[in-house]
Write a protein that holds these residues in place. Structure first.
Motif, mmCIF file in Angstrom:
data_model
loop_
_atom_site.group_PDB
_atom_site.id
_atom_site.type_symbol
_atom_site.label_atom_id
_atom_site.label_comp_id
_atom_site.label_asym_id
_atom_site.label_seq_id
_atom_site.Cartn_x
_atom_site.Cartn_y
_atom_site.Cartn_z
ATOM 1 N N HIS A 253 0.842 -1.190 0.000
ATOM 2 C CA HIS A 253 0.000 0.000 0.000
ATOM 3 C C HIS A 253 0.882 1.247 0.000
ATOM 4 O O HIS A 253 2.107 1.165 0.072
ATOM 5 C CB HIS A 253 -0.936 -0.011 1.206
ATOM 6 N N ARG A 254 0.268 2.393 -0.064
ATOM 7 C CA ARG A 254 1.016 3.643 -0.209
ATOM 8 C C ARG A 254 0.611 4.645 0.852
ATOM 9 O O ARG A 254 -0.588 4.850 1.100
ATOM 10 C CB ARG A 254 0.768 4.242 -1.601
ATOM 11 N N VAL A 255 1.602 5.266 1.464
ATOM 12 C CA VAL A 255 1.361 6.387 2.371
ATOM 13 C C VAL A 255 1.371 7.661 1.531
ATOM 14 O O VAL A 255 2.326 7.919 0.791
ATOM 15 C CB VAL A 255 2.433 6.463 3.470
ATOM 16 N N VAL A 256 0.308 8.445 1.617
ATOM 17 C CA VAL A 256 0.205 9.671 0.830
ATOM 18 C C VAL A 256 0.051 10.863 1.767
ATOM 19 O O VAL A 256 -0.479 10.753 2.873
ATOM 20 C CB VAL A 256 -0.976 9.612 -0.162
ATOM 21 N N SER A 257 0.517 12.003 1.300
ATOM 22 C CA SER A 257 0.419 13.234 2.080
ATOM 23 C C SER A 257 -0.952 13.876 1.870
ATOM 24 O O SER A 257 -1.663 13.579 0.899
ATOM 25 C CB SER A 257 1.510 14.213 1.646
ATOM 26 N N GLU A 258 -1.294 14.785 2.766
ATOM 27 C CA GLU A 258 -2.529 15.544 2.569
ATOM 28 C C GLU A 258 -2.444 16.364 1.286
ATOM 29 O O GLU A 258 -3.453 16.540 0.590
ATOM 30 C CB GLU A 258 -2.793 16.457 3.776
ATOM 31 N N THR A 259 -1.237 16.843 0.953
ATOM 32 C CA THR A 259 -1.054 17.568 -0.308
ATOM 33 C C THR A 259 -1.427 16.678 -1.487
ATOM 34 O O THR A 259 -2.115 17.111 -2.422
ATOM 35 C CB THR A 259 0.403 18.033 -0.447
ATOM 36 N N TRP A 260 -0.988 15.424 -1.466
ATOM 37 C CA TRP A 260 -1.313 14.492 -2.553
ATOM 38 C C TRP A 260 -2.820 14.294 -2.652
ATOM 39 O O TRP A 260 -3.389 14.307 -3.758
ATOM 40 C CB TRP A 260 -0.624 13.149 -2.317
ATOM 41 N N VAL A 261 -3.466 14.113 -1.532
ATOM 42 C CA VAL A 261 -4.914 13.880 -1.535
ATOM 43 C C VAL A 261 -5.639 15.081 -2.134
ATOM 44 O O VAL A 261 -6.533 14.930 -2.987
ATOM 45 C CB VAL A 261 -5.416 13.601 -0.111
ATOM 46 N N ARG A 262 -5.254 16.270 -1.723
ATOM 47 C CA ARG A 262 -5.924 17.464 -2.225
ATOM 48 C C ARG A 262 -5.644 17.679 -3.712
ATOM 49 O O ARG A 262 -6.525 18.105 -4.465
ATOM 50 C CB ARG A 262 -5.501 18.681 -1.412
ATOM 51 N N GLU A 263 -4.419 17.407 -4.144
ATOM 52 C CA GLU A 263 -4.065 17.634 -5.539
ATOM 53 C C GLU A 263 -4.769 16.648 -6.459
ATOM 54 O O GLU A 263 -5.096 16.979 -7.606
ATOM 55 C CB GLU A 263 -2.548 17.529 -5.706
ATOM 56 N N THR A 264 -5.035 15.436 -5.991
ATOM 57 C CA THR A 264 -5.697 14.433 -6.829
ATOM 58 C C THR A 264 -7.217 14.524 -6.765
ATOM 59 O O THR A 264 -7.898 13.692 -7.384
ATOM 60 C CB THR A 264 -5.269 13.011 -6.422
ATOM 61 N N ASP A 265 -7.744 15.495 -6.071
ATOM 62 C CA ASP A 265 -9.191 15.681 -6.007
ATOM 63 C C ASP A 265 -9.758 15.772 -7.426
ATOM 64 O O ASP A 265 -9.400 16.663 -8.196
ATOM 65 C CB ASP A 265 -9.500 16.966 -5.236
ATOM 66 N N GLY A 266 -10.631 14.840 -7.794
ATOM 67 C CA GLY A 266 -11.264 14.860 -9.102
ATOM 68 C C GLY A 266 -10.456 14.265 -10.228
ATOM 69 O O GLY A 266 -10.953 14.155 -11.346
ATOM 70 N N VAL A 267 -9.199 13.866 -9.975
ATOM 71 C CA VAL A 267 -8.338 13.328 -11.034
ATOM 72 C C VAL A 267 -8.437 11.803 -11.024
ATOM 73 O O VAL A 267 -8.279 11.184 -9.970
ATOM 74 C CB VAL A 267 -6.875 13.761 -10.813
ATOM 75 N N PRO A 268 -8.684 11.161 -12.171
ATOM 76 C CA PRO A 268 -8.699 9.693 -12.194
ATOM 77 C C PRO A 268 -7.397 9.139 -11.618
ATOM 78 O O PRO A 268 -6.303 9.609 -11.939
ATOM 79 C CB PRO A 268 -8.833 9.370 -13.689
ATOM 80 N N LEU A 269 -7.511 8.131 -10.776
ATOM 81 C CA LEU A 269 -6.348 7.681 -10.017
ATOM 82 C C LEU A 269 -5.282 7.046 -10.893
ATOM 83 O O LEU A 269 -4.086 7.216 -10.655
ATOM 84 C CB LEU A 269 -6.795 6.714 -8.923
ATOM 85 N N SER A 270 -5.687 6.308 -11.910
ATOM 86 C CA SER A 270 -4.675 5.719 -12.789
ATOM 87 C C SER A 270 -3.949 6.805 -13.577
ATOM 88 O O SER A 270 -2.752 6.692 -13.845
ATOM 89 C CB SER A 270 -5.304 4.698 -13.734
ATOM 90 N N ALA A 294 -11.396 13.648 -15.064
ATOM 91 C CA ALA A 294 -12.111 12.673 -15.903
ATOM 92 C C ALA A 294 -11.422 12.399 -17.232
ATOM 93 O O ALA A 294 -12.029 11.829 -18.133
ATOM 94 C CB ALA A 294 -13.561 13.122 -16.141
ATOM 95 N N TYR A 295 -10.148 12.752 -17.387
ATOM 96 C CA TYR A 295 -9.434 12.503 -18.640
ATOM 97 C C TYR A 295 -9.071 11.026 -18.731
ATOM 98 O O TYR A 295 -8.649 10.420 -17.753
ATOM 99 C CB TYR A 295 -8.167 13.360 -18.696
ATOM 100 N N ASP A 296 -9.194 10.435 -19.928
ATOM 101 C CA ASP A 296 -8.993 8.990 -20.035
ATOM 102 C C ASP A 296 -8.265 8.583 -21.316
ATOM 103 O O ASP A 296 -8.482 7.491 -21.837
ATOM 104 C CB ASP A 296 -10.327 8.243 -19.934
#
Length: 452
Positions: A253-270, A294-296
């Motif tokens: 698994h991966r430890v992520v920062s709060e910055t990472w969580v906020r920056e990926t808001d709305g971005v497809p995870l892959s 939602a870019y794919d």
């Protein structure tokens, strides 16, 4: 179908259940059973935390909601949490066990609690604590607190009932679930993230839970169970916990920062994973652009010309960064995101050309001429030359400033024009795309994007 559990041993639970039946137009289908569209409600004599395998009382529920009282010194409070024990089971359930969580439903009910909370009530998420740990379906507690005055309050009970009924049609899990370790019982960091982003949380282990857990190296299976029960692969860790972080990484698994969580808001995870591999990591300055949501599809990775970035930042650093964020999927930055720095990923060649055109327009505000020809961008201007002014006898000070602003000055009875003390500044930059093409394989989660 969503199962709702009411305990007759809990006066707040009874009051909430009464409002659920009233608002949801339930009909009685048995001695202790009620049904409405999308819901089934059952009443039990025992306290919730002793109701093992309660999902069996329902017809294959999507998830189960325990409506309950909350006890504490917090004042009027509406809250929600998952169940489990990181150490010995003192209040129901089994030792070192956690129940399956419903992070997506939890996120929705927290939003509804905030919407319906009466004046004077706070809303909070709590860490994982107490039983039951064997439910038979994903579950959560939704609570009214924190003392007798609130347990008897019809407005508070009605707010909880409305929040529970707002869950109709909501799925238990999604693809944007986190686990949290560390912090206080009422989970301030997860609460902020929950309110500000599209991420949800499964189990939350406060600092006191981790004390019950003990050395994570000796209880690796339990750490793994927390992720499995939360349907999560990423964790936010509050505080310095290297042994725990190492075990999380060892589990894959991966430890992520709060910055990472906020920056990926709305971005497809892959897409986020691919861009971090191809451009930069979020913690090293990657910022996602407006078009990333939602870019794919595939994209171009372009090494941005440093001379062009330097010139554009000198004119307007904020507009330069904004040009990147409005045209690119992601850009590498430094200086806390205030400066573009290196590669960027664009949806296609046209998007990159749009970016260059925007920077050219920025330069045009400060240069006399900006042209593009044969893959080169050239910006030319006449600029004040302090050395030439000194040679003409112009003293440093106000007259320097007037000449720089395009005004003539008099020196020893002679007129000195700006053109007499100017030099030609020329910037020539190759803006040919130095690109690396990434053909992405569309993944199921890519189309979901924001709001899962």
């Amino acid at each position: 179908m969503i199962g709702i559990v009411v305990s007759r041993a809990d006066e707040a639970s009874v009051h909430i259940g009464d409002h659920v039946r009233d608002l949801g137009e339930f009909e009685r289908v048995g001695e202790d059973a009620y049904r409405a569209d999308g819901f089934a409600l059952r009443e039990f004599d025992d306290l919730h935390l002793h109701l093992d395998d309660v999902a069996a009382a329902f017809d294959d529920p999507e998830f189960v909601v325990f409506v309950s009282r909350h006890s504490g010194d917090t004042g009027p409070l509406l809250s929600a949490h998952f169940t489990g024990n990181f150490g010995a089971a003192k209040y129901g359930g089994s030792d070192r066990a956690v129940a399956p969580a419903c992070p997506n439903a939890h996120r929705e009910v927290m939003g509804s609690l905030r919407e319906h909370a009466p004046d004077g009530y706070d809303v909070a998420m709590e860490c994982t604590h107490h039983g039951p740990t064997s439910v038979g379906a994903p579950s959560m507690f939704v609570e009214l607190g924190s003392d007798e005055a609130e347990w008897e309050d019809p407005e508070g009970a009605r707010a909880v009932a409305r929040a529970v009924l707002d869950l109709e049609g909501v799925s238990a899990t999604g693809d944007r679930s986190l686990v949290a370790f560390g912090g206080g019982h009422y989970a301030p960091r997860p609460t902020r993230i929950l309110e500000d982003t599209d991420w949800g949380f499964g189990h939350v282990a406060a600092d006191w839970c981790l004390s019950d857990l003990g050395d994570p190296r000796e209880h690796r299976d339990q750490v793994a169970a927390v992720f499995e029960a939360s349907d999560a692969t990423r964790a936010v860790v509050d505080g310095d916990k290297p042994a725990l972080e190492a075990e999380i990484e060892n589990l894959g698994h991966r430890v992520v920062s709060e910055t990472w969580v906020r920056e990926t808001d709305g971005v497809p995870l892959s897409l986020a994973d691919d861009l971090e591999a191809d451009v930069a990591t979020v913690d090293d300055g990657l910022r996602f652009g407006d078009v990333a949501e939602a870019y794919d599809s595939g994209y171009l990775v372009v090494d941005l010309p440093p001379e062009l970035l330097d010139a554009a930042h000198a004119v307007d650093p904020d507009a330069t960064v904004e040009a990147g964020l409005q045209t690119a999927l992601a850009v590498a930055t430094d200086e806390n995101g205030n400066r573009l720095a290196g590669p960027a990923a664009f949806p296609d060649k046209d998007a990159y050309e749009d970016f260059v055109d925007r920077l050219a327009a920025l330069l045009a505000a400060d240069y006399d001429a900006v042209t593009r020809e044969n893959g080169d961008l050239e910006a030319v201007r006449e600029a004040f030359d302090p050395a030439a002014a000194s040679e003409r006898g112009v003293p440093e000070g106000p007259k320097f400033g007037r000449l720089a602003n395009g005004e003539s000055v008099a020196v020893n009875g002679e007129k000195v024009d700006p053109t007499d003390v100017s030099r030609t500044e020329r910037i020539t930059v190759s803006v040919d795309r130095r690109e690396r093409t990434r053909e992405r394989v569309r993944r199921p989660s890519d189309a979901e994007g924001k709001g899962n």
